[in-house]
Design a protein around this motif. Structure first.
Motif, PDB file in Angstrom:
ATOM      1  N   TYR A  32      37.950  32.247  67.767  1.00 14.67           N
ATOM      2  CA  TYR A  32      38.279  33.280  66.790  1.00 14.67           C
ATOM      3  C   TYR A  32      38.359  34.655  67.437  1.00 14.67           C
ATOM      4  N   GLN A  33      37.448  34.967  68.308  1.00 17.74           N
ATOM      5  CA  GLN A  33      37.462  36.292  68.932  1.00 17.74           C
ATOM      6  C   GLN A  33      38.716  36.528  69.757  1.00 17.74           C
ATOM      7  N   SER A  34      39.260  35.462  70.338  1.00 18.07           N
ATOM      8  CA  SER A  34      40.523  35.587  71.071  1.00 18.07           C
ATOM      9  C   SER A  34      41.653  35.996  70.134  1.00 18.07           C
ATOM     10  N   ALA A  35      41.667  35.439  68.936  1.00 16.13           N
ATOM     11  CA  ALA A  35      42.674  35.822  67.943  1.00 16.13           C
ATOM     12  C   ALA A  35      42.370  37.192  67.346  1.00 16.13           C
ATOM     13  N   ALA A  36      41.094  37.454  67.087  1.00 15.62           N
ATOM     14  CA  ALA A  36      40.685  38.685  66.391  1.00 15.62           C
ATOM     15  C   ALA A  36      41.085  39.943  67.142  1.00 15.62           C
ATOM     16  N   ARG A  37      41.148  39.875  68.452  1.00 16.69           N
ATOM     17  CA  ARG A  37      41.531  41.090  69.196  1.00 16.69           C
ATOM     18  C   ARG A  37      42.905  41.593  68.760  1.00 16.69           C
ATOM     19  N   HIS A  38      43.770  40.683  68.319  1.00 15.71           N
ATOM     20  CA  HIS A  38      45.084  41.088  67.816  1.00 15.71           C
ATOM     21  C   HIS A  38      44.968  41.693  66.417  1.00 15.71           C
ATOM     22  N   ARG A  39      44.036  41.186  65.621  1.00 21.41           N
ATOM     23  CA  ARG A  39      43.796  41.778  64.300  1.00 21.41           C
ATOM     24  C   ARG A  39      43.285  43.206  64.460  1.00 21.41           C
ATOM     25  N   PHE A  40      42.385  43.413  65.432  1.00 25.45           N
ATOM     26  CA  PHE A  40      41.837  44.746  65.669  1.00 25.45           C
ATOM     27  C   PHE A  40      42.939  45.739  66.040  1.00 25.45           C
ATOM     28  N   LYS A  41      43.936  45.293  66.797  1.00 29.01           N
ATOM     29  CA  LYS A  41      45.052  46.160  67.176  1.00 29.01           C
ATOM     30  C   LYS A  41      46.065  46.306  66.044  1.00 29.01           C
ATOM     31  N   GLY A  42      46.131  45.310  65.171  1.00 30.15           N
ATOM     32  CA  GLY A  42      47.175  45.264  64.161  1.00 30.15           C
ATOM     33  C   GLY A  42      46.879  45.995  62.871  1.00 30.15           C
ATOM     34  N   ALA A  43      45.581  46.171  62.562  1.00 29.25           N
ATOM     35  CA  ALA A  43      45.265  46.800  61.277  1.00 29.25           C
ATOM     36  C   ALA A  43      43.818  47.264  61.248  1.00 29.25           C
ATOM     37  N   SER A  44      43.544  48.142  60.316  1.00 27.00           N
ATOM     38  CA  SER A  44      42.161  48.541  60.024  1.00 27.00           C
ATOM     39  C   SER A  44      41.642  47.593  58.949  1.00 27.00           C
ATOM     40  N   TYR A  45      40.517  46.960  59.238  1.00 22.34           N
ATOM     41  CA  TYR A  45      39.902  46.003  58.321  1.00 22.34           C
ATOM     42  C   TYR A  45      38.456  46.372  58.084  1.00 22.34           C
ATOM     43  N   ARG A  46      37.932  45.860  57.007  1.00 24.21           N
ATOM     44  CA  ARG A  46      36.485  45.763  56.788  1.00 24.21           C
ATOM     45  C   ARG A  46      36.214  44.282  56.669  1.00 24.21           C
ATOM     46  N   ALA A  47      35.112  43.856  57.241  1.00 21.51           N
ATOM     47  CA  ALA A  47      34.754  42.436  57.187  1.00 21.51           C
ATOM     48  C   ALA A  47      33.245  42.321  57.054  1.00 21.51           C
TER      49      ALA A  47
END
Length: 96
Positions: free
Chosen positions: A74-89
């Protein structure tokens, strides 16, 4: 006791990074007992600033949710989420 992982997307920064995230995140669930309860459906903001989208995942336990979130897959994928948008989780315990 079930636990829920909740993501709220607040602002898209780079759609191509989110597309990469979407393509890679699915494999992080392989072999895990997880239910997708909501994923970017129609939403209505009741309080606070509006969000672009939301995801709610159900895991059997808080430990199972943490294990998935912290997994290398998941962390390998999440790095793209971090670059792609601002989230709260966050993870929240359910009720027995």
């Amino acid at each position: 006791m079930p636990a829920f992982v909740v993501f709220t997307r607040e602002e898209t920064l780079d759609q191509s990074e989110l597309d990469t995230y979407s393509a890679r995140a699915g494999s992080s669930f392989e072999g895990r007992d997880v239910k997708f309860l909501a994923a970017y459906g129609t939403l209505e903001t009741l309080e606070g600033p509006p969000v672009e989208g939301a995801v709610v995942l159900q895991f059997d336990t808080m430990d199972a949710a943490r294990d998935w979130y912290g997994s290398p897959a998941y962390q390998s994928a999440a790095r793209h989420r971090f670059k792609g948008a601002s989230y709260r989780a966050f993870i929240v315990d359910g009720m027995a």
